[in-house]
Design an enzyme around this catalytic site. Sequence first.
Site, PDB file in Angstrom:
ATOM      1  N   ASP A   1       0.868  -1.171   0.000  1.00  0.00           N
ATOM      2  CA  ASP A   1       0.000   0.000   0.000  1.00  0.00           C
ATOM      3  C   ASP A   1       0.914   1.234   0.000  1.00  0.00           C
ATOM      4  O   ASP A   1       1.518   1.571   1.012  1.00  0.00           O
ATOM      5  CB  ASP A   1      -0.892  -0.051   1.249  1.00  0.00           C
ATOM      6  CG  ASP A   1      -1.632   1.261   1.491  1.00  0.00           C
ATOM      7  OD1 ASP A   1      -1.394   2.231   0.765  1.00  0.00           O
ATOM      8  OD2 ASP A   1      -2.437   1.293   2.436  1.00  0.00           O
TER       9      ASP A   1
ATOM     10  N   LYS B   1      -3.038  11.915  -3.351  1.00  0.00           N
ATOM     11  CA  LYS B   1      -1.977  12.098  -2.358  1.00  0.00           C
ATOM     12  C   LYS B   1      -0.647  12.483  -3.005  1.00  0.00           C
ATOM     13  O   LYS B   1       0.351  12.698  -2.321  1.00  0.00           O
ATOM     14  CB  LYS B   1      -1.813  10.825  -1.523  1.00  0.00           C
ATOM     15  CG  LYS B   1      -3.109  10.470  -0.775  1.00  0.00           C
ATOM     16  CD  LYS B   1      -2.876   9.687   0.459  1.00  0.00           C
ATOM     17  CE  LYS B   1      -4.146   9.034   0.953  1.00  0.00           C
ATOM     18  NZ  LYS B   1      -4.717   9.698   2.128  1.00  0.00           N
TER      19      LYS B   1
END
Length: 413
Positions: A207, A233
């Site tokens: 992740d 992000k």
Amino acid sequence: MMTTTSTIPFDIERIRADFPILDQEINGRKLVYFDNAATTQKPIPVIEALMNYYRGYNANIHRGIHTLAEKATADFEASRRAVRDFLNAPSAEEIIFTSGTTMSINLVAQTYGRHFLKEGDEIIISGLEHHSNIVPWQMLAGEKGLTIRAIPVLENGELDLYTFEGMLSERTKIVAVNHASNSLGTVNPVKEIIAKAHAAGAVVLIDGAQASSHLDIDVQDLDADFYALSAHKIYGPTGLGVLYGKRALLEAMPPYMGGGEMIKEVTFEKTTYNDLPYKFEAGTPNIADVVALKAAIDYITKIGKPNIAAYEHQLLQYATEQIGQMDGIRLIGQAKEKISVLSFVLEGVHHQDIGIILDQQGIAVRTGHHCTQPVMDRFCILGTTRASFAMYNTMEEIDKLVAGLQRVKKLMA
Ligand code: PMP
């Protein structure tokens, strides 16, 4: 307090000017945005790429032969190649666009996991995982009789790798861990974790939601089987993510969703599936945001990840020193290697009160469990206040946070 900017490896004022959202007042004070781990702000080239797409060449991709469709398709596929380069993936066919890290992980759980795992098999995650790298595996485990085990977290916020080694066995089929923790900032030694998991015969999903804006990612060097990230992000648009997967695995996996684009031929009796990556991209994708993601990647690449990382490290160090030395502050997560995330609790003050009082001073931080309740349980706390820094933040802003916390202490005393 430190106010020098002499060691900044880029022109911070020019960078700040690229992020129009930063130039505003919140509650009568200049905005200080320290919630970058939740989502980063978007530079003008990303905003313009979105606008240019909708103003100039919005069209559905792959199927059309008219000029707009061809331009939209070309830009969409150029973005896929940009992601390939960003991750140093061997080929663009191994880059799948999803709606975010959450969908990328669910895709692997529901295709690879559902297809290849059987009762009694084990999935190893870690005690540092975001809920989106816990719940998809639990959903699968509940249905298929799998066991989930979590690598323990040490007092400094690092993973207990010694225990991890002992957890691996021939029953371990998947290891799924984050590259960097969103609540503590810990950078996990994923290359080592992957090598150990591979030696036990497991496949590994990383992740990368938090690592991708801070660290250089090389999926080939890591030897990651799957790598997931979210565009929002890394200074790109929301609602868009990436799943990198090794070709052999992706080819062996069944599709996730059925629909247009993911097929070669459909009859009522039988459907044959499309080649990679389209097999996993059913329906009209998020074309505009994919196009704009390339602008985000180009922006980061131009400034240079090592420059960004070096500067963010300075911000983290300074904030750690300044906030760590305040009376009543307990820093949560002091791993040797961290991305620019600072989590802390203030004795006797609820984190929500801290968040509200800081907001009154124009300072945006995150408070709560950060979608990592097991991390909070591990440290016997309900939540933390988290300040997370990006390339456009400054030392002066950290000084404002320190002053803001002093005000919190005064008001709550
Ligand atoms: N994993 C980590 C480590 C995260 O920080 C986040 C977002 N906070 C996610 C997964 C989920 O990302 P998204 O909501 O963009 O799918």
